[in-house]
Design an enzyme around this catalytic site. Structure first.
Site, short mmCIF file in Angstrom:
data_model
loop_
_atom_site.label_atom_id
_atom_site.label_comp_id
_atom_site.label_asym_id
_atom_site.label_seq_id
_atom_site.Cartn_x
_atom_site.Cartn_y
_atom_site.Cartn_z
N LYS A 74 -0.10 5.04 0.73
CA LYS A 74 -0.49 4.54 -0.61
C LYS A 74 0.22 5.26 -1.74
O LYS A 74 0.68 4.64 -2.70
CB LYS A 74 -2.00 4.65 -0.79
CG LYS A 74 -2.79 3.73 0.12
CD LYS A 74 -4.28 3.86 -0.17
CE LYS A 74 -5.12 3.10 0.83
NZ LYS A 74 -6.54 3.16 0.56
N ASP A 110 -8.78 -0.73 -4.60
CA ASP A 110 -9.83 0.17 -4.09
C ASP A 110 -10.90 0.48 -5.13
O ASP A 110 -12.10 0.45 -4.83
CB ASP A 110 -9.21 1.48 -3.59
CG ASP A 110 -8.63 1.35 -2.19
OD1 ASP A 110 -8.99 0.41 -1.47
OD2 ASP A 110 -7.80 2.21 -1.82
#
Ligand code: NAP
Length: 292
Positions: A74, A110
């Site tokens: 990420k 997220d």
């Protein structure tokens, strides 16, 4: 559409990670494709760190419509992809790459996934203290979600305090939130005076998953309405949540966050919403859990 119906017209979405075998994203996304009767499929690719740049470059030539990124990609992807959403830039992490006719756009779902789950759980943070354990990508998303829900203090407790300091600085430097996060070491989890004010304690580390054990936490000093939330999800209560339940506190794992970030990614990849409840049912089925 069943996997046996994959043909030359099938469009592909995917997840890149290492390891990736444990990922529940293929089950969730493929359940939504089946429910919508779309000729699309979602695959998991084990992509090592050294191959990430090449794998990202391959997205367009292979006609892949979108890719989720998981550990350990990420943060590196946020440096490799030029076109980032404001949220991905702020978090310094990308969990979603959308192929816009060859131009890759990095996004991050997220924080919105957690924010939505906490709202669904009725976790009111206005004017209250939240403690986020960890200082990586999951922690960054958690800190942002806490401030969005109105927390007036967010303590960032991490094994390596310097990383907590860096995370707190990143938010204040970007002017993203009203108040700065307060960096601490894991000793904060035994600070009874601090814990007595906590409305929410989030575990955003892999502790418990890899170690089977969790750092010492003074659960009994937290108020009765303190919610313990673990980004890790599993069939049984995690090592972070089990003692919270034993102390009579509410304890929830990250399954809801995973479903929410997946539903948001599905929309970005396919420009259509997944049918309500389908991705959640697929995840709970994979986890061998009944819906809650
Ligand atoms: P990450 O960037 O690699 O960060 C890992 C964090 O865990 C760091 O703060 C690290 O501390 C800490 N840590 C690791 N092992 C530890 C140990 N033995 N003792 C104490 N601290 C330890 O990982 P991430 O991407 O933020 O992910 C963290 C967790 O959240 C993972 O389990 C991931 O699966 C989960 N997650 C779930 C969702 C969801 O949708 N439910 C979404 C995102 C992430 P140091 O800084 O000291 O190394």
């Amino acid at each position: 559409m069943k996997s046996s119906a994959i043909n030359a017209d099938t469009a592909v979405a995917a997840i890149f990670g290492d390891p990736v075998g444990h990922s529940k994203s293929p089950a969730m996304h493929n359940a939504a494709y089946a429910a919508l009767g779309m000729n699309r499929t979602y695959a998991a690719f084990r992509v090592t760190s050294e191959n990430l740049a090449a794998a990202l470059r391959a997205i367009h030539p292979l006609g892949i419509i979108g890719v989720n990124l998981t550990v350990p990609h990420k943060e590196v992807a946020a440096r490799l992809i030029k076109d980032l959403s404001g949220e991905a830039r702020m978090l310094g992490a990308v969990n979603c790459v959308v192929n816009r006719r060859g131009a890759l756009r990095g996004d991050n779902t997220d924080a919105r996934g957690l924010d939505r789950d906490l709202r669904d759980l009725g976790c009111e943070l206005r004017g209250r203290l939240a403690i986020v354990i960890g200082a990586g990508g999951g922690a960054a998303s958690s800190v942002l979600a806490c401030f969005r829900l109105g927390a007036n203090r967010v303590v960032i407790a991490n094994r390596t305090p310097a990383r907590a300091v860096a995370l707190a600085r990143r938010f204040s430097a970007k002017g993203a939130v009203r108040a700065a996060g307060e960096p601490r070491g894991l000793d904060a989890l035994m600070d009874s005076k601090l814990l007595a004010d906590a409305r929410l304690i989030v575990n955003a580390t892999s502790m418990g998953l890899t170690t089977g054990r969790f750092a010492r936490v003074d659960y009994s000093s937290t108020p009765g309405d303190c919610l313990f939330y673990d980004l890790i999800y599993s069939r049984e209560p995690t090592p972070f949540l089990k003692p919270a339940l034993a102390a009579g506190r509410r304890a929830v794992d990250g399954a809801g966050m995973l479903v929410n970030q997946g539903e948001l990614a599905f929309r970005l990849f396919n420009r259509v919403a997944p049918p309500a409840g389908v991705m959640r049912a697929a995840l709970f089925n994979e986890l061998g859990r009944t819906q809650s």
